[in-house]
Design a protein around this motif. Structure first.
Motif, PDB file in Angstrom:
ATOM      1  N   TYR A   1       0.852  -1.186   0.000  1.00 27.85           N
ATOM      2  CA  TYR A   1       0.000   0.000   0.000  1.00 27.85           C
ATOM      3  C   TYR A   1       0.887   1.235   0.000  1.00 27.85           C
TER       4      TYR A   1
ATOM      5  N   LYS B   1       2.023   7.159  -5.129  1.00 25.89           N
ATOM      6  CA  LYS B   1       1.492   6.077  -5.967  1.00 25.89           C
ATOM      7  C   LYS B   1       1.905   6.270  -7.417  1.00 25.89           C
TER       8      LYS B   1
ATOM      9  N   THR C   1       0.958   5.778   0.188  1.00 27.99           N
ATOM     10  CA  THR C   1       0.256   7.029   0.351  1.00 27.99           C
ATOM     11  C   THR C   1       0.016   7.623  -1.036  1.00 27.99           C
ATOM     12  N   ASP C   2      -1.041   8.399  -1.170  1.00 27.48           N
ATOM     13  CA  ASP C   2      -1.456   8.858  -2.496  1.00 27.48           C
ATOM     14  C   ASP C   2      -0.364   9.638  -3.228  1.00 27.48           C
TER      15      ASP C   2
ATOM     16  N   SER D   1      -8.690  -2.024   1.272  1.00 29.45           N
ATOM     17  CA  SER D   1      -8.561  -0.930   0.317  1.00 29.45           C
ATOM     18  C   SER D   1      -7.492   0.080   0.723  1.00 29.45           C
ATOM     19  N   ARG D   2      -7.161   0.115   1.978  1.00 30.09           N
ATOM     20  CA  ARG D   2      -6.113   1.019   2.436  1.00 30.09           C
ATOM     21  C   ARG D   2      -5.448   0.432   3.676  1.00 30.09           C
ATOM     22  N   TRP D   3      -4.288   1.015   4.006  1.00 27.66           N
ATOM     23  CA  TRP D   3      -3.508   0.571   5.164  1.00 27.66           C
ATOM     24  C   TRP D   3      -3.616   1.595   6.276  1.00 27.66           C
ATOM     25  N   TYR D   4      -3.780   1.126   7.477  1.00 29.60           N
ATOM     26  CA  TYR D   4      -3.831   1.973   8.659  1.00 29.60           C
ATOM     27  C   TYR D   4      -2.543   1.719   9.431  1.00 29.60           C
TER      28      TYR D   4
ATOM     29  N   SER E   1      -5.095  -3.583   7.498  1.00 29.86           N
ATOM     30  CA  SER E   1      -5.713  -3.214   6.232  1.00 29.86           C
ATOM     31  C   SER E   1      -7.177  -3.620   6.231  1.00 29.86           C
TER      32      SER E   1
END
Length: 127
Positions: A59, A65, A61-62, A106-109, A103
């Motif tokens: 994953y 990407k 961060t935007d 859809s995203r990672w915390y 996760s």
């Protein structure tokens, strides 16, 4: 004793590339999700990317990407961050760390294990 040693940073021009490495020891590397995080001058810590222990999922961060790729070699206890199309805003001290986050598919915390993270490697992007 957990030890993480980052290397590979340096000066790059905008649009250039760098490959960071992080050598790990003192824990079961293949069982640990590993993250890269960065801290720019006068800014907080920003999580960048994570890779699962078996390398099956990643994953990002935007803002990175499509430009950065995280990978690992469990035989060498090493995690990498390939950085392409670098931008001045990528300038920061980059750290690798164990990540105990989770996760939802859809995203990672992220939940970075700060006490064990390494000294970092400086990345400077400038013309």
């Amino acid at each position: 004793q957990v030890q993480l040693v980052e290397s590979g940073g340096g000066l790059a021009q905008p649009g250039g590339s760098l490959r960071l490495s992080c050598a790990a020891s003192g824990f079961t590397f293949s069982s640990s999700a590993m993250s890269w995080a960065r801290q720019a001058p006068d800014k907080g810590i920003e999580w960048v990317a994570v890779i699962f222990g078996d390398g099956s999922e990643t994953y990002y961060t935007d803002s990175v990407k499509g430009r950065f790729t995280i990978s690992r070699d469990n035989a060498k206890n090493t995690v990498y961050l390939e950085m392409n199309r670098l931008k001045p805003e990528d300038t920061a001290l980059y750290h690798c760390a164990r990540d105990k986050g989770w996760s939802d598919g859809s995203r990672w915390y992220p939940a970075i294990d700060f006490p064990s993270w390494g000294q970092g490697t400086q990345v400077t992007v400038s013309a």
